[in-house]
Design a protein around this motif. Structure first.
Motif, PDB file in Angstrom:
ATOM      1  N   SER A  52      46.967  20.879 -16.090  1.00  0.00           N
ATOM      2  CA  SER A  52      46.255  21.959 -15.393  1.00  0.00           C
ATOM      3  C   SER A  52      44.774  21.621 -15.228  1.00  0.00           C
ATOM      4  CB  SER A  52      46.392  23.276 -16.153  1.00  0.00           C
ATOM      5  OG  SER A  52      47.712  23.728 -16.117  1.00  0.00           O
ATOM      6  N   VAL A  53      44.236  20.861 -16.163  1.00  0.00           N
ATOM      7  CA  VAL A  53      42.835  20.448 -16.064  1.00  0.00           C
ATOM      8  C   VAL A  53      42.686  19.288 -15.085  1.00  0.00           C
ATOM      9  CG1 VAL A  53      40.959  19.328 -17.352  1.00  0.00           C
ATOM     10  CG2 VAL A  53      42.122  21.300 -18.318  1.00  0.00           C
ATOM     11  N   HIS A  54      43.579  18.305 -15.168  1.00  0.00           N
ATOM     12  CA  HIS A  54      43.419  17.099 -14.362  1.00  0.00           C
ATOM     13  C   HIS A  54      44.094  17.161 -12.997  1.00  0.00           C
ATOM     14  CE1 HIS A  54      41.287  14.621 -17.260  1.00  0.00           C
ATOM     15  NE2 HIS A  54      41.988  15.243 -18.184  1.00  0.00           N
ATOM     16  N   GLN A  55      45.115  17.958 -12.830  1.00  0.00           N
ATOM     17  CA  GLN A  55      45.820  18.084 -11.552  1.00  0.00           C
ATOM     18  C   GLN A  55      46.130  19.556 -11.269  1.00  0.00           C
ATOM     19  OE1 GLN A  55      46.599  15.595  -9.361  1.00  0.00           O
ATOM     20  NE2 GLN A  55      45.494  14.181 -10.692  1.00  0.00           N
ATOM     21  N   THR A  57      46.097  21.339  -8.646  1.00  0.00           N
ATOM     22  CA  THR A  57      46.834  21.665  -7.424  1.00  0.00           C
ATOM     23  C   THR A  57      48.319  21.354  -7.543  1.00  0.00           C
ATOM     24  OG1 THR A  57      46.295  19.500  -6.496  1.00  0.00           O
ATOM     25  CG2 THR A  57      44.828  21.347  -5.947  1.00  0.00           C
ATOM     26  N   ARG A  58      48.687  20.500  -8.470  1.00  0.00           N
ATOM     27  CA  ARG A  58      50.101  20.146  -8.642  1.00  0.00           C
ATOM     28  C   ARG A  58      50.773  20.928  -9.760  1.00  0.00           C
ATOM     29  NH1 ARG A  58      50.566  13.648  -7.882  1.00  0.00           N
ATOM     30  NH2 ARG A  58      49.659  13.593  -5.802  1.00  0.00           N
ATOM     31  N   ILE A  59      50.063  21.125 -10.834  1.00  0.00           N
ATOM     32  CA  ILE A  59      50.623  21.833 -11.989  1.00  0.00           C
ATOM     33  C   ILE A  59      49.808  23.097 -12.168  1.00  0.00           C
ATOM     34  CG2 ILE A  59      51.102  21.745 -14.457  1.00  0.00           C
ATOM     35  CD1 ILE A  59      52.785  19.828 -12.745  1.00  0.00           C
ATOM     36  N   GLY A  60      50.444  24.222 -11.985  1.00  0.00           N
ATOM     37  CA  GLY A  60      49.712  25.477 -12.054  1.00  0.00           C
ATOM     38  C   GLY A  60      50.426  26.507 -12.898  1.00  0.00           C
ATOM     39  N   ILE A  61      50.141  27.741 -12.583  1.00  0.00           N
ATOM     40  CA  ILE A  61      50.643  28.866 -13.359  1.00  0.00           C
ATOM     41  C   ILE A  61      52.155  28.994 -13.238  1.00  0.00           C
ATOM     42  CG2 ILE A  61      50.514  31.375 -13.581  1.00  0.00           C
ATOM     43  CD1 ILE A  61      47.581  31.134 -12.699  1.00  0.00           C
ATOM     44  N   GLY A  62      52.704  28.750 -12.048  1.00  0.00           N
ATOM     45  CA  GLY A  62      54.156  28.855 -11.849  1.00  0.00           C
ATOM     46  C   GLY A  62      54.925  27.856 -12.683  1.00  0.00           C
ATOM     47  N   VAL A  63      54.442  26.618 -12.737  1.00  0.00           N
ATOM     48  CA  VAL A  63      55.097  25.587 -13.548  1.00  0.00           C
ATOM     49  C   VAL A  63      55.017  25.969 -15.027  1.00  0.00           C
ATOM     50  CG1 VAL A  63      54.941  23.168 -14.258  1.00  0.00           C
ATOM     51  CG2 VAL A  63      54.668  23.783 -11.863  1.00  0.00           C
ATOM     52  N   SER A  85      52.333  33.033 -22.754  1.00  0.00           N
ATOM     53  CA  SER A  85      51.364  32.185 -23.432  1.00  0.00           C
ATOM     54  C   SER A  85      50.981  30.982 -22.569  1.00  0.00           C
ATOM     55  CB  SER A  85      51.959  31.720 -24.761  1.00  0.00           C
ATOM     56  OG  SER A  85      51.174  30.736 -25.347  1.00  0.00           O
ATOM     57  N   TYR A  86      51.979  30.286 -22.017  1.00  0.00           N
ATOM     58  CA  TYR A  86      51.708  29.114 -21.189  1.00  0.00           C
ATOM     59  C   TYR A  86      51.023  29.499 -19.881  1.00  0.00           C
ATOM     60  CZ  TYR A  86      54.829  26.421 -24.254  1.00  0.00           C
ATOM     61  OH  TYR A  86      55.417  25.801 -25.325  1.00  0.00           O
ATOM     62  N   PHE A  92      43.545  29.807 -17.689  1.00  0.00           N
ATOM     63  CA  PHE A  92      42.213  29.534 -18.227  1.00  0.00           C
ATOM     64  C   PHE A  92      41.840  28.054 -18.103  1.00  0.00           C
ATOM     65  CE2 PHE A  92      42.955  33.586 -20.574  1.00  0.00           C
ATOM     66  CZ  PHE A  92      41.912  34.275 -19.987  1.00  0.00           C
ATOM     67  N   ALA A  93      42.829  27.158 -18.207  1.00  0.00           N
ATOM     68  CA  ALA A  93      42.541  25.732 -18.042  1.00  0.00           C
ATOM     69  C   ALA A  93      42.137  25.436 -16.602  1.00  0.00           C
ATOM     70  CB  ALA A  93      43.761  24.909 -18.432  1.00  0.00           C
ATOM     71  N   ILE A  94      42.823  26.053 -15.637  1.00  0.00           N
ATOM     72  CA  ILE A  94      42.453  25.850 -14.232  1.00  0.00           C
ATOM     73  C   ILE A  94      41.088  26.469 -13.957  1.00  0.00           C
ATOM     74  CG2 ILE A  94      43.054  26.516 -11.871  1.00  0.00           C
ATOM     75  CD1 ILE A  94      45.996  26.173 -12.696  1.00  0.00           C
ATOM     76  N   MET A  95      40.822  27.599 -14.594  1.00  0.00           N
ATOM     77  CA  MET A  95      39.559  28.283 -14.373  1.00  0.00           C
ATOM     78  C   MET A  95      38.375  27.438 -14.857  1.00  0.00           C
ATOM     79  SD  MET A  95      38.589  32.167 -15.441  1.00  0.00           S
ATOM     80  CE  MET A  95      38.171  31.877 -17.131  1.00  0.00           C
TER      81      MET A  95
END
Length: 173
Positions: A52-55, A57-63, A85-86, A92-95
């Motif tokens: 979520s930090v490094h990608q 746009t590919r790995i987000g909240i839905g995943v 939890s995830y 927050f990691a994307i934020m």
């Protein structure tokens, strides 16, 4: 390319197969019987935060939500415990991903420690509301261990992107 001290190396694009393979491996490692120990780090959460930090746009909240449901079903937990939890971890990691990448690995680990603690607190809260048993105070070690593992996971998961695209004898990088 000669890099000055303090500059970061440009990374190659990451393979989607590598991302999904690392997430599946983290889920399989979480499914080992060791995952039932209260202080054992949540490797799935660590992988979700990393990607979520490094990608973002590919790995987000839905995943994160889907992998959380998989972990809920595997651990026979209340449905949505890990998913919430995830999802919070991923949000927050994307934020904070743009700000986080400016710091060193150890500073990143210190900044992610409250995030990992929040994740475990959410899981514990849902478990306790559902009538579960308190696992003990050694549960507080899991976020600390996850923060300590952050630099190692970062180096490991960024290694395939650090290769040169066309290595030859005349190029030092």
């Amino acid at each position: 390319m000669i890099m000055r001290p303090g500059q970061q190396q440009l990374l190659l694009p990451v393979s989607p197969l590598f991302i999904w393979g690392s997430l599946l491996l983290a889920m399989l490692l979480n499914m080992l019987p060791l995952g039932r120990i209260a202080w054992f780090p949540d490797l799935m959460a660590l992988a979700i935060v990393f990607w979520s930090v490094h990608q973002p746009t590919r790995i987000g909240i839905g995943v994160a939500f889907v992998f959380g449901l998989f972990m809920d079903v595997h651990q026979a937990a209340m449905l949505g415990q890990h998913a919430l939890s995830y999802t919070a971890l991923s949000f927050f990691a994307i934020m904070m991903h743009r700000r986080l990448l400016w710091f060193s690995m150890f500073s990143q680990a210190l900044q992610l420690l409250p995030l990992f603690a929040l994740s475990h607190f959410v899981e514990l809260g849902i478990r306790m509301i559902g009538g579960g048993v308190f696992p003990g105070w050694n549960l507080a070690l899991a976020p600390v261990i996850e923060a300590v593992l952050w630099p190692f996971v970062s180096v490991l998961l960024l290694a395939p992107q650090r290769r040169t695209p066309e290595p030859d004898a005349n190029r030092p990088l």
